[in-house]
Design a protein around this motif. Sequence first.
Motif, PDB file in Angstrom:
ATOM      1  N   GLN A   1       0.648  -1.129  -0.029  1.00 54.71           N
ATOM      2  CA  GLN A   1      -0.052   0.350  -0.083  1.00 54.71           C
ATOM      3  C   GLN A   1       0.992   1.252   0.047  1.00 54.71           C
ATOM      4  OE1 GLN A   1      -3.575  -0.247   2.883  1.00 54.71           O
ATOM      5  NE2 GLN A   1      -2.650  -2.086   3.353  1.00 54.71           N
ATOM      6  N   LEU A   2       2.314   1.096   0.090  1.00 52.09           N
ATOM      7  CA  LEU A   2       3.154   2.184   0.079  1.00 52.09           C
ATOM      8  C   LEU A   2       3.588   2.780  -1.135  1.00 52.09           C
ATOM      9  CD1 LEU A   2       5.461   1.041   3.238  1.00 52.09           C
ATOM     10  CD2 LEU A   2       3.492   2.565   3.431  1.00 52.09           C
ATOM     11  N   THR A   3       3.925   3.970  -1.264  1.00 52.97           N
ATOM     12  CA  THR A   3       4.347   4.242  -2.438  1.00 52.97           C
ATOM     13  C   THR A   3       6.073   3.900  -2.617  1.00 52.97           C
ATOM     14  OG1 THR A   3       5.301   6.609  -1.639  1.00 52.97           O
ATOM     15  CG2 THR A   3       2.863   6.397  -2.036  1.00 52.97           C
ATOM     16  N   GLU A   4       6.477   4.061  -3.726  1.00 55.72           N
ATOM     17  CA  GLU A   4       7.863   3.892  -3.936  1.00 55.72           C
ATOM     18  C   GLU A   4       8.681   4.665  -3.181  1.00 55.72           C
ATOM     19  OE1 GLU A   4       8.886   0.882  -5.765  1.00 55.72           O
ATOM     20  OE2 GLU A   4       6.754   0.511  -5.851  1.00 55.72           O
ATOM     21  N   GLU A   5       8.474   5.836  -3.057  1.00 58.71           N
ATOM     22  CA  GLU A   5       9.289   6.944  -2.159  1.00 58.71           C
ATOM     23  C   GLU A   5       9.257   6.187  -0.962  1.00 58.71           C
ATOM     24  OE1 GLU A   5       7.024   7.589  -4.535  1.00 58.71           O
ATOM     25  OE2 GLU A   5       8.457   8.663  -5.926  1.00 58.71           O
ATOM     26  N   GLU A   6       7.939   6.020  -0.119  1.00 60.59           N
ATOM     27  CA  GLU A   6       7.674   5.653   1.038  1.00 60.59           C
ATOM     28  C   GLU A   6       8.619   4.318   1.325  1.00 60.59           C
ATOM     29  OE1 GLU A   6       3.543   7.339   2.259  1.00 60.59           O
ATOM     30  OE2 GLU A   6       3.638   5.619   1.283  1.00 60.59           O
ATOM     31  N   LYS A   7       8.535   3.635   0.626  1.00 61.91           N
ATOM     32  CA  LYS A   7       9.379   1.814   0.689  1.00 61.91           C
ATOM     33  C   LYS A   7      11.030   2.223   0.783  1.00 61.91           C
ATOM     34  CE  LYS A   7       5.903  -0.768  -2.049  1.00 61.91           C
ATOM     35  NZ  LYS A   7       5.725  -1.539  -3.090  1.00 61.91           N
ATOM     36  N   GLU A   8      11.252   2.998  -0.398  1.00 60.39           N
ATOM     37  CA  GLU A   8      12.590   3.422  -0.231  1.00 60.39           C
ATOM     38  C   GLU A   8      13.052   3.984   1.043  1.00 60.39           C
ATOM     39  OE1 GLU A   8      15.805   5.891  -3.312  1.00 60.39           O
ATOM     40  OE2 GLU A   8      13.826   6.043  -3.689  1.00 60.39           O
ATOM     41  N   TYR A   9      12.421   4.977   1.343  1.00 57.95           N
ATOM     42  CA  TYR A   9      12.676   5.725   2.646  1.00 57.95           C
ATOM     43  C   TYR A   9      12.930   4.533   3.917  1.00 57.95           C
ATOM     44  CZ  TYR A   9      12.729   8.123   7.188  1.00 57.95           C
ATOM     45  OH  TYR A   9      12.825   8.657   8.375  1.00 57.95           O
ATOM     46  N   LEU A  10      11.988   3.932   4.041  1.00 57.37           N
ATOM     47  CA  LEU A  10      11.964   2.648   5.054  1.00 57.37           C
ATOM     48  C   LEU A  10      13.112   1.670   4.983  1.00 57.37           C
ATOM     49  CD1 LEU A  10       8.078   2.173   5.053  1.00 57.37           C
ATOM     50  CD2 LEU A  10       9.360   3.248   6.942  1.00 57.37           C
TER      51      LEU A  10
ATOM     52  N   GLU B   1       9.088  -7.640   6.110  1.00 57.17           N
ATOM     53  CA  GLU B   1       8.300  -8.312   7.032  1.00 57.17           C
ATOM     54  C   GLU B   1       8.044  -7.389   8.182  1.00 57.17           C
ATOM     55  OE1 GLU B   1       9.124 -12.000  10.091  1.00 57.17           O
ATOM     56  OE2 GLU B   1      10.662 -11.420   8.915  1.00 57.17           O
ATOM     57  N   ILE B   2       8.960  -6.480   8.632  1.00 56.35           N
ATOM     58  CA  ILE B   2       8.466  -5.554   9.801  1.00 56.35           C
ATOM     59  C   ILE B   2       7.442  -4.707   9.430  1.00 56.35           C
ATOM     60  CG2 ILE B   2       9.610  -3.774  11.315  1.00 56.35           C
ATOM     61  CD1 ILE B   2      12.314  -5.294  11.334  1.00 56.35           C
ATOM     62  N   ILE B   3       7.719  -3.997   8.254  1.00 49.38           N
ATOM     63  CA  ILE B   3       6.549  -3.219   7.759  1.00 49.38           C
ATOM     64  C   ILE B   3       5.082  -3.702   7.655  1.00 49.38           C
ATOM     65  CG2 ILE B   3       5.939  -1.855   5.678  1.00 49.38           C
ATOM     66  CD1 ILE B   3       8.925  -1.243   4.960  1.00 49.38           C
ATOM     67  N   ASN B   4       5.033  -4.902   7.472  1.00 49.16           N
ATOM     68  CA  ASN B   4       3.628  -5.733   7.420  1.00 49.16           C
ATOM     69  C   ASN B   4       3.237  -6.090   8.442  1.00 49.16           C
ATOM     70  OD1 ASN B   4       3.391  -5.720   4.439  1.00 49.16           O
ATOM     71  ND2 ASN B   4       4.475  -7.367   4.224  1.00 49.16           N
ATOM     72  N   GLN B   5       3.947  -5.900   9.584  1.00 47.20           N
ATOM     73  CA  GLN B   5       3.371  -6.093  11.071  1.00 47.20           C
ATOM     74  C   GLN B   5       2.700  -4.777  11.590  1.00 47.20           C
ATOM     75  OE1 GLN B   5       6.576  -7.565  13.390  1.00 47.20           O
ATOM     76  NE2 GLN B   5       6.900  -9.605  12.207  1.00 47.20           N
ATOM     77  N   SER B   6       2.749  -3.866  10.828  1.00 46.36           N
ATOM     78  CA  SER B   6       1.936  -2.617  11.340  1.00 46.36           C
ATOM     79  C   SER B   6       1.151  -2.255  10.430  1.00 46.36           C
ATOM     80  CB  SER B   6       2.999  -1.659  11.596  1.00 46.36           C
ATOM     81  OG  SER B   6       3.822  -1.671  12.560  1.00 46.36           O
ATOM     82  N   GLU B   7       0.189  -1.317  10.732  1.00 46.97           N
ATOM     83  CA  GLU B   7      -1.027  -0.729   9.962  1.00 46.97           C
ATOM     84  C   GLU B   7      -0.262   0.242   9.153  1.00 46.97           C
ATOM     85  OE1 GLU B   7      -3.714   0.176  12.571  1.00 46.97           O
ATOM     86  OE2 GLU B   7      -4.537  -1.764  12.873  1.00 46.97           O
ATOM     87  N   VAL B   8      -0.878   0.496   7.859  1.00 46.33           N
ATOM     88  CA  VAL B   8      -0.139   1.568   7.195  1.00 46.33           C
ATOM     89  C   VAL B   8      -0.172   2.983   7.495  1.00 46.33           C
ATOM     90  CG1 VAL B   8      -2.188   2.012   5.503  1.00 46.33           C
ATOM     91  CG2 VAL B   8      -0.220   2.284   4.636  1.00 46.33           C
TER      92      VAL B   8
ATOM     93  N   GLU C   1       3.233   7.524  10.169  1.00 45.38           N
ATOM     94  CA  GLU C   1       3.380   8.367  11.311  1.00 45.38           C
ATOM     95  C   GLU C   1       4.940   8.205  11.371  1.00 45.38           C
ATOM     96  OE1 GLU C   1       1.327   7.488  14.696  1.00 45.38           O
ATOM     97  OE2 GLU C   1      -0.551   7.706  13.678  1.00 45.38           O
ATOM     98  N   LEU C   2       5.575   7.127  11.180  1.00 46.54           N
ATOM     99  CA  LEU C   2       6.829   6.822  11.573  1.00 46.54           C
ATOM    100  C   LEU C   2       7.619   7.591  10.282  1.00 46.54           C
ATOM    101  CD1 LEU C   2       6.975   3.100  12.556  1.00 46.54           C
ATOM    102  CD2 LEU C   2       7.381   5.016  13.956  1.00 46.54           C
ATOM    103  N   ILE C   3       7.302   7.644   9.272  1.00 40.98           N
ATOM    104  CA  ILE C   3       8.004   8.134   8.063  1.00 40.98           C
ATOM    105  C   ILE C   3       7.968   9.719   8.395  1.00 40.98           C
ATOM    106  CG2 ILE C   3       7.930   8.843   5.610  1.00 40.98           C
ATOM    107  CD1 ILE C   3       6.652   6.202   5.240  1.00 40.98           C
ATOM    108  N   GLU C   4       6.757  10.247   8.810  1.00 40.56           N
ATOM    109  CA  GLU C   4       6.504  11.931   9.137  1.00 40.56           C
ATOM    110  C   GLU C   4       7.738  12.235  10.205  1.00 40.56           C
ATOM    111  OE1 GLU C   4       2.536  12.713   9.892  1.00 40.56           O
ATOM    112  OE2 GLU C   4       1.924  12.176   7.789  1.00 40.56           O
ATOM    113  N   GLU C   5       7.700  11.272  11.005  1.00 38.40           N
ATOM    114  CA  GLU C   5       8.762  11.628  12.303  1.00 38.40           C
ATOM    115  C   GLU C   5      10.092  11.273  11.978  1.00 38.40           C
ATOM    116  OE1 GLU C   5       7.301   9.666  15.784  1.00 38.40           O
ATOM    117  OE2 GLU C   5       5.152  10.246  15.507  1.00 38.40           O
TER     118      GLU C   5
END
Length: 261
Positions: free
Chosen positions: A31-40, A48-55, A60-64
């Motif tokens: 559900q994330l954009t390519e830019e969000e995936k790249e940042y994470l 796997e870690i990303i999929n354990q949390s809601e989008v 919120e983590l990206i914004e912080e």
Amino acid sequence: MKNFFSLLVFFSALFVSFLTVSAADLSTYDQLTEEEKEYLLESNFTEEIINQSEVEFVRELIEEGANLLTHGEDIYSIQDNTTAKPGEFTTLGVISSSKLKLSLSAYEVTSDRTGSSKFRLYGTYKWLSKPVNTFTDAISLGWSSSSITYPTSGGNVFGYSQRNYETSAGSRFQRSYTFTPITSTYGLGNRFNLRQGASVYDGNINVHIYSKTKSGAFNTVLSYGHARATVNPSFNASKGFLSVTPGLSVDTAQYAKEVRY
């Protein structure tokens, strides 16, 4: 013509329904954009870690400006002291037919205090098999360093939440939440009720904290307490961090991680 129009409407609705279901079935990562995936991925996250949390939480983590410092999880097959095998969690109580999964993550986020580091601690629980009874349970996030503080606003803790979910008839919904924790110098926690009859119980505890130093290390501990009788689980910091107190009627599980920054 009328029948053709009816068929057209039917297949259009079916197509829209298919798209809706497909979107709902997407993982958090998808559900994330390519830019969000790249940042994470550049900030120590894994798919796997990303999929354990809601989008919404991930964004919120990206914004912080979050950078993942540590993440781990464990499954507890809870037994009493007489039947436990080496490595199994033990308390004075018995939940021999239940399994509880705990996970704990620590993120360093952009600090809004000069000279201080800021973190977000995030713990989750999930009953993989239902607990024996469903009374008042408790959860806490504690830390071992006296240099750790949490933000307050108007005398209230800021940046804290604790949410609980149930799954019944295949649908997961939020049953309770609170933004007012039980406070201690060495952690934050809360109590909540489990309702008899759900097929799955899960939830999370979220805490923002500061360290007075720009680099260092501290231990953080996720503690979960399950009441087997109508009691209110208590908290204590006698071990150097806030945790739920085990007892004859309260079983507890703890998962700890070292945080280096």
